[in-house]
Design a protein around this motif. Sequence first.
Motif, PDB file in Angstrom:
ATOM      1  N   LEU A   1       7.873   5.809  10.406  1.00 48.74           N
ATOM      2  CA  LEU A   1       8.098   6.998   9.583  1.00 48.74           C
ATOM      3  C   LEU A   1       9.338   6.838   8.724  1.00 48.74           C
ATOM      4  N   SER A   2      10.369   6.246   9.267  1.00 48.13           N
ATOM      5  CA  SER A   2      11.618   6.067   8.512  1.00 48.13           C
ATOM      6  C   SER A   2      11.407   5.193   7.282  1.00 48.13           C
ATOM      7  N   GLU A   3      10.459   4.255   7.349  1.00 50.18           N
ATOM      8  CA  GLU A   3      10.195   3.396   6.191  1.00 50.18           C
ATOM      9  C   GLU A   3       9.521   4.184   5.070  1.00 50.18           C
ATOM     10  N   PHE A   4       8.592   5.078   5.421  1.00 53.33           N
ATOM     11  CA  PHE A   4       7.975   5.934   4.410  1.00 53.33           C
ATOM     12  C   PHE A   4       9.025   6.848   3.777  1.00 53.33           C
ATOM     13  N   GLN A   5       9.889   7.406   4.581  1.00 56.75           N
ATOM     14  CA  GLN A   5      10.928   8.294   4.064  1.00 56.75           C
ATOM     15  C   GLN A   5      11.887   7.541   3.143  1.00 56.75           C
ATOM     16  N   ALA A   6      12.206   6.303   3.498  1.00 56.33           N
ATOM     17  CA  ALA A   6      13.098   5.496   2.668  1.00 56.33           C
ATOM     18  C   ALA A   6      12.441   5.141   1.333  1.00 56.33           C
ATOM     19  N   PHE A   7      11.135   4.868   1.371  1.00 56.76           N
ATOM     20  CA  PHE A   7      10.411   4.545   0.133  1.00 56.76           C
ATOM     21  C   PHE A   7      10.435   5.736  -0.816  1.00 56.76           C
ATOM     22  N   PHE A   8      10.222   6.935  -0.274  1.00 54.56           N
ATOM     23  CA  PHE A   8      10.284   8.132  -1.115  1.00 54.56           C
ATOM     24  C   PHE A   8      11.685   8.302  -1.695  1.00 54.56           C
ATOM     25  N   LYS A   9      12.689   8.181  -0.882  1.00 53.47           N
ATOM     26  CA  LYS A   9      14.075   8.396  -1.331  1.00 53.47           C
ATOM     27  C   LYS A   9      14.465   7.414  -2.428  1.00 53.47           C
ATOM     28  N   LYS A  10      13.901   6.212  -2.366  1.00 55.17           N
ATOM     29  CA  LYS A  10      14.259   5.178  -3.336  1.00 55.17           C
ATOM     30  C   LYS A  10      13.573   5.367  -4.685  1.00 55.17           C
ATOM     31  N   PHE A  11      12.265   5.728  -4.670  1.00 55.18           N
ATOM     32  CA  PHE A  11      11.490   5.681  -5.908  1.00 55.18           C
ATOM     33  C   PHE A  11      11.107   7.046  -6.486  1.00 55.18           C
ATOM     34  N   TYR A  12      10.973   8.072  -5.670  1.00 53.98           N
ATOM     35  CA  TYR A  12      10.466   9.353  -6.171  1.00 53.98           C
ATOM     36  C   TYR A  12      11.623  10.282  -6.491  1.00 53.98           C
ATOM     37  N   VAL A  13      12.456   9.774  -7.392  1.00 54.17           N
ATOM     38  CA  VAL A  13      13.674  10.471  -7.805  1.00 54.17           C
ATOM     39  C   VAL A  13      13.572  10.794  -9.292  1.00 54.17           C
ATOM     40  N   PRO A  14      14.283  11.813  -9.757  1.00 56.61           N
ATOM     41  CA  PRO A  14      14.132  12.223 -11.164  1.00 56.61           C
ATOM     42  C   PRO A  14      14.500  11.138 -12.162  1.00 56.61           C
ATOM     43  N   ASN A  15      15.470  10.295 -11.830  1.00 55.01           N
ATOM     44  CA  ASN A  15      15.867   9.225 -12.745  1.00 55.01           C
ATOM     45  C   ASN A  15      14.895   8.060 -12.779  1.00 55.01           C
ATOM     46  N   ASN A  16      13.780   8.174 -12.031  1.00 58.57           N
ATOM     47  CA  ASN A  16      12.708   7.172 -12.085  1.00 58.57           C
ATOM     48  C   ASN A  16      11.393   7.836 -12.478  1.00 58.57           C
ATOM     49  N   ALA A  17      11.489   8.942 -13.229  1.00 62.17           N
ATOM     50  CA  ALA A  17      10.290   9.727 -13.533  1.00 62.17           C
ATOM     51  C   ALA A  17      10.347  10.296 -14.941  1.00 62.17           C
ATOM     52  N   VAL A  18       9.163  10.612 -15.453  1.00 66.05           N
ATOM     53  CA  VAL A  18       9.009  11.315 -16.729  1.00 66.05           C
ATOM     54  C   VAL A  18       8.190  12.574 -16.483  1.00 66.05           C
ATOM     55  N   LEU A  19       8.752  13.716 -16.829  1.00 69.85           N
ATOM     56  CA  LEU A  19       8.019  14.981 -16.813  1.00 69.85           C
ATOM     57  C   LEU A  19       7.465  15.183 -18.216  1.00 69.85           C
ATOM     58  N   SER A  20       6.152  15.079 -18.356  1.00 73.28           N
ATOM     59  CA  SER A  20       5.513  15.164 -19.669  1.00 73.28           C
ATOM     60  C   SER A  20       4.587  16.374 -19.704  1.00 73.28           C
ATOM     61  N   ILE A  21       4.810  17.257 -20.679  1.00 74.31           N
ATOM     62  CA  ILE A  21       4.082  18.525 -20.770  1.00 74.31           C
ATOM     63  C   ILE A  21       3.454  18.628 -22.150  1.00 74.31           C
TER      64      ILE A  21
ATOM     65  N   GLY B   1       0.785  -1.227   0.000  1.00 77.25           N
ATOM     66  CA  GLY B   1       0.000   0.000   0.000  1.00 77.25           C
ATOM     67  C   GLY B   1       0.816   1.274   0.000  1.00 77.25           C
ATOM     68  N   PHE B   2       2.155   1.174  -0.034  1.00 76.39           N
ATOM     69  CA  PHE B   2       2.993   2.363   0.055  1.00 76.39           C
ATOM     70  C   PHE B   2       2.827   3.283  -1.154  1.00 76.39           C
ATOM     71  N   ALA B   3       2.819   2.727  -2.360  1.00 74.65           N
ATOM     72  CA  ALA B   3       2.745   3.575  -3.557  1.00 74.65           C
ATOM     73  C   ALA B   3       1.435   4.365  -3.579  1.00 74.65           C
ATOM     74  N   HIS B   4       0.330   3.695  -3.300  1.00 77.81           N
ATOM     75  CA  HIS B   4      -0.953   4.397  -3.245  1.00 77.81           C
ATOM     76  C   HIS B   4      -0.970   5.408  -2.106  1.00 77.81           C
ATOM     77  N   PHE B   5      -0.334   5.063  -0.983  1.00 76.19           N
ATOM     78  CA  PHE B   5      -0.266   5.978   0.151  1.00 76.19           C
ATOM     79  C   PHE B   5       0.455   7.273  -0.248  1.00 76.19           C
ATOM     80  N   PHE B   6       1.520   7.131  -1.028  1.00 73.72           N
ATOM     81  CA  PHE B   6       2.257   8.324  -1.451  1.00 73.72           C
ATOM     82  C   PHE B   6       1.478   9.161  -2.458  1.00 73.72           C
ATOM     83  N   GLU B   7       0.577   8.532  -3.189  1.00 72.31           N
ATOM     84  CA  GLU B   7      -0.305   9.317  -4.056  1.00 72.31           C
ATOM     85  C   GLU B   7      -1.013  10.393  -3.237  1.00 72.31           C
ATOM     86  N   HIS B   8      -1.387  10.051  -2.011  1.00 72.56           N
ATOM     87  CA  HIS B   8      -2.042  11.000  -1.108  1.00 72.56           C
ATOM     88  C   HIS B   8      -1.026  11.858  -0.363  1.00 72.56           C
TER      89      HIS B   8
END
Length: 440
Positions: A194-214, A68-75
């Motif tokens: 809390l540290s687990e949520f912070q680690a999940f963000f640090k691992k996946f919500y990084v620019p090299n794992n994302a596409v900025l589409s405009i 449920g972490f990915a959906h949790f971060f959506e919020h």
Amino acid sequence: MLKPKQILCGAVALFLGHQSIAQKVEFTEYDMPNGLHVVLHQDRTAPVVAVSVMYHVGSKNEVVGRTGFAHFFEHLLFEGTDNIKRGEFMKIVSANGGQNNANTSQDRTFYYEVFPSNQFKLGLWLESERMLHPVINDIGVKTQNEVVKEEKRMRVDNQPYGNLVASIFKNLFPKHPYNWAPIGSMADLDAAKLSEFQAFFKKFYVPNNAVLSISGDIDLTEAKKLVNDYFAEVPKGAPVVYTKVEEEPIKQQMIDTAYDANIQLPMITTTYRVPGMDNKDSKVMEMISSILSQGGSSKLYKKMVDEKKEALQVGSFNYALEDYGAYITYALPNGNVPLNTLLKDIDEEVVKLQTNLISEEDYRKIQNQFENSYIAANSKNLGVAENLASGYTFHHKNTGYTNQELEQIRSITREDIKNAAVKYLQPSSRLVLYYLPAKK
């Protein structure tokens, strides 16, 4: 009343309009030094711009015990940032004439804003803030934990047939993390530190794992400069490594029963594991579902609802995901019709697809349906932005897949449809699920 000539002129105009919309989607793409992939599409037809970020993280990137972490971060990533107070994110968007939202699947999380083009900078700032300065603290986690729990109660626990897909997937994917639903387990979220949520963000919500589409009313040269201004300082993260979990082929029909206290009518479903969305056969399976159940003239609806009146509702769809797909059929009985009678009716129509080529008329109809859907998907800036990002994310970094999809649709033959039905829709390689009302 319209005269025949007016109708003809209108039809020609509509056709020409569709032709213009279906033209090639031009785009510019590049990688920033921090790994962020940027896609820009200029469309000056209206003073509107869609700014979106697709992170290649979904529920399949979670682990057992912490679902449920990915959906949790959506919020959670709407909570606030170092420069945006808690609860102000959406207020800023609406106060400036925009719309925004986010959604999560098993494979990705997609955030977006649609603004008047004079607020383009604001859209970039909001998404850069989300990526660079999110506030992930106990207050935000507790707040969003309650929000997610309420969503689960409304959309799953108290929703008729709300646990249907979860009941199917836990059988269809015993090893793969598609085994659990994106909303995950509330117990897992409660137990997480809390540290687990912070680690999940640090691992996946990084620019090299994302596409900025405009997509929209932008000047390309200016847009590149603005993107650099807002995103260049975001630090690159460690490479995100994902290894697909391989499932063993299903060699014997599985039968299971699930119970739902929110329903009064039973349902029978069949599900077949099929290739992921990057495989051409995934599109073929979509066509098969349309042949069988899209519209009142479809094979299953006409036979089971209209003629035999054995079913109140019948349908099928291809649940296309990155690693695998799930081809699902379902039916609700009319009165006391046995569920196995509905299963027999569905199987008979599948056998016809496996035995004979569909008619030329049905083939033209399905081609028209899919071409219209393709045109509709690229008719708005948000759709274009998402399709370009999806092409890069799910089709081996092929951002231009959106321009090849129509060609792929047209390349699918009647023989392809028959062969796919034979290859994937075998009773020995499926799950039959009886989804029944639970006793109060």
